[in-house]
Design a protein around this motif. Structure first.
Motif, PDB file in Angstrom:
ATOM      1  N   ILE A 167      -7.484  -1.446  -6.032  1.00  0.00           N
ATOM      2  CA  ILE A 167      -6.188  -2.101  -6.197  1.00  0.00           C
ATOM      3  C   ILE A 167      -6.470  -3.519  -6.649  1.00  0.00           C
ATOM      4  O   ILE A 167      -7.313  -4.204  -6.062  1.00  0.00           O
ATOM      5  CB  ILE A 167      -5.372  -2.114  -4.890  1.00  0.00           C
ATOM      6  CG1 ILE A 167      -5.046  -0.694  -4.433  1.00  0.00           C
ATOM      7  CG2 ILE A 167      -4.086  -2.930  -5.064  1.00  0.00           C
ATOM      8  CD1 ILE A 167      -4.398  -0.639  -3.048  1.00  0.00           C
ATOM      9  N   ASN A 184       0.826  -1.210   0.000  1.00  0.00           N
ATOM     10  CA  ASN A 184       0.000   0.000   0.000  1.00  0.00           C
ATOM     11  C   ASN A 184       0.861   1.262   0.000  1.00  0.00           C
ATOM     12  O   ASN A 184       0.577   2.222  -0.739  1.00  0.00           O
ATOM     13  CB  ASN A 184      -0.919  -0.005   1.212  1.00  0.00           C
ATOM     14  CG  ASN A 184      -1.866   1.164   1.226  1.00  0.00           C
ATOM     15  OD1 ASN A 184      -2.672   1.345   0.316  1.00  0.00           O
ATOM     16  ND2 ASN A 184      -1.777   1.995   2.260  1.00  0.00           N
ATOM     17  N   ASN A 189       1.057   4.127  -2.997  1.00  0.00           N
ATOM     18  CA  ASN A 189       0.804   5.538  -2.702  1.00  0.00           C
ATOM     19  C   ASN A 189       1.965   6.421  -3.131  1.00  0.00           C
ATOM     20  O   ASN A 189       1.756   7.541  -3.640  1.00  0.00           O
ATOM     21  CB  ASN A 189       0.523   5.717  -1.209  1.00  0.00           C
ATOM     22  CG  ASN A 189      -0.830   5.162  -0.807  1.00  0.00           C
ATOM     23  OD1 ASN A 189      -1.731   5.023  -1.637  1.00  0.00           O
ATOM     24  ND2 ASN A 189      -0.990   4.835   0.471  1.00  0.00           N
ATOM     25  N   SER A 226      -5.671  -0.154   3.004  1.00  0.00           N
ATOM     26  CA  SER A 226      -5.752   0.825   1.917  1.00  0.00           C
ATOM     27  C   SER A 226      -7.044   1.629   1.918  1.00  0.00           C
ATOM     28  O   SER A 226      -7.110   2.710   1.326  1.00  0.00           O
ATOM     29  CB  SER A 226      -5.622   0.111   0.576  1.00  0.00           C
ATOM     30  OG  SER A 226      -6.743  -0.727   0.338  1.00  0.00           O
ATOM     31  N   LYS A 244      -9.502   0.875   0.203  1.00  0.00           N
ATOM     32  CA  LYS A 244      -9.929   0.872  -1.194  1.00  0.00           C
ATOM     33  C   LYS A 244     -10.609  -0.457  -1.533  1.00  0.00           C
ATOM     34  O   LYS A 244     -10.527  -1.431  -0.773  1.00  0.00           O
ATOM     35  CB  LYS A 244      -8.725   1.092  -2.120  1.00  0.00           C
ATOM     36  CG  LYS A 244      -8.122   2.479  -2.006  1.00  0.00           C
ATOM     37  CD  LYS A 244      -7.013   2.674  -3.022  1.00  0.00           C
ATOM     38  CE  LYS A 244      -6.461   4.100  -2.945  1.00  0.00           C
ATOM     39  NZ  LYS A 244      -5.378   4.322  -3.935  1.00  0.00           N
TER      40      LYS A 244
END
Length: 329
Positions: A130, A112, A116, A155, A157
């Motif tokens: 992801i 992660n 980023n 994350s 996400k």
């Protein structure tokens, strides 16, 4: 009676129209080490309707109990695209062998953080997703699935992952990952290093055999289809190596190769070719994907799935996309 027949015909027509739109939208994977699109590739990408570009960021392998990143993408600072970038991370199945719970947390944090950093250091438009690409097995599924859950927590996400043909066929043994979306890889139907006459990238009868119960898979899928090619080199001892992105057209235009038949060639002169030193007498088998095989595969999958899905072509490279113009209208 006539009104009933007209009504039935209308219903059938509407259903048929809807079915033809199931796989109307397409997008691409981007799998090169440098993110740099030429003008034609930008135009091809711009015409695609899927809002994401699935971009390989790096690979993860484990060596001597250390997690190592290989092939980290180099991004051209001047690149621009209206697509959102979905990072795709390839992780070898060996990474999950004997992995400890704290290593799973460490790996999720590290991946992660690396994603980023790549995104913040470049002018990218990140998607809220992801994607993890890993060929898990029955013996590694528990740790792999735990990693996917941990990465989602870290994350914040959406986490998606790839799905291989054998994982559909053997889902009771390999399990179903804890994700909301998966991408079915309709290629690599066999190993290119085996002695066989089938196309190892995509053999439609093999694909149909693996996916005969696809409609029972419990997670919604998008469909990844191949448009790439390669050459399989066989030396005098029968050992094989791959030359990626090689085409029959290239070999036919080179006087140092003799055509044996449509897809098989013989090296006529010792020399370096396409990054390998090849000796006279080596054989090369070219594997490319006919558009009719892509269409037949899609029609088969279309009959199996009763929900809309996107097509994600592997991968965005003018060397391949120029051969499939009718797919990208």
């Amino acid at each position: 009676m006539k009104r009933i027949l007209i009504l039935l015909f209308s219903i059938i027509l509407i259903y048929s129209c809807n079915k033809t739109e199931v796989h109307n939208d397409y997008g691409f994977y981007y799998w090169r080490s440098t993110f740099n699109l030429n003008k034609n590739e930008q135009q091809t990408l711009h015409k695609s309707k899927v809002e994401n570009l699935y971009t390989r960021f790096f690979d993860v392998v484990k060596q001597n109990d250390q997690f190592l990143e290989f092939g980290v993408i180099n991004i051209n600072k001047e690149i621009s695209t209206d697509k959102k970038i979905v990072p795709v991370i390839f992780i070898t199945n060996e990474t999950w062998f004997n992995i400890k719970p704290n290593d799973i947390q460490f790996l999720a944090d590290r991946i992660n953080d690396r994603i980023n950093r790549i995104q913040s250091n470049n002018l990218l438009n990140p998607a809220n997703e992801i994607q993890i690409d890993s060929d898990w097995t029955a013996s590694t599924k528990n740790d792999y699935f735990k990693f996917l859950q941990t990465l989602k927590q870290v994350s914040k996400k959406n986490i998606s992952c790839t799905l291989r043909l054998h994982q559909v066929k053997d889902k009771l043994q390999t399990g179903v990952p804890p994700v909301d979306k998966m991408y079915l890889m309709c290629y690599a139907t066999s190993s290119p290093l085996e002695n066989q006459t089938k196309n190892s990238i995509l053999d439609v009868p093999t694909l149909k055999s693996y996916l005969r119960n696809l409609e029972d898979y419990p997670v919604k899928l998008d469909i990844a289809l191949p448009i790439y090619s390669w050459g399989i080199v066989t030396n005098h001892l029968g050992k094989k190596k791959l030359i990626n992105a090689l085409t029959a057209e290239e070999l036919m235009q080179n006087k140092n190769f003799k055509i044996i038949n449509e897809n098989n060639f013989e090296v006529l002169k010792d020399d370096f070719y396409y990054g390998l030193y090849l000796n006279k007498g080596f054989k090369i088998k070219i594997e490319e994907i006919a558009e009719k095989d892509i269409t037949e595969s899609l029609n088969f999958i279309d009959e199996k799935l009763d929900y809309p899905f996107n097509i994600i072509y592997y991968h965005l490279d003018e060397r391949f996309t120029k051969n499939y113009n009718t797919l990208f209208q």
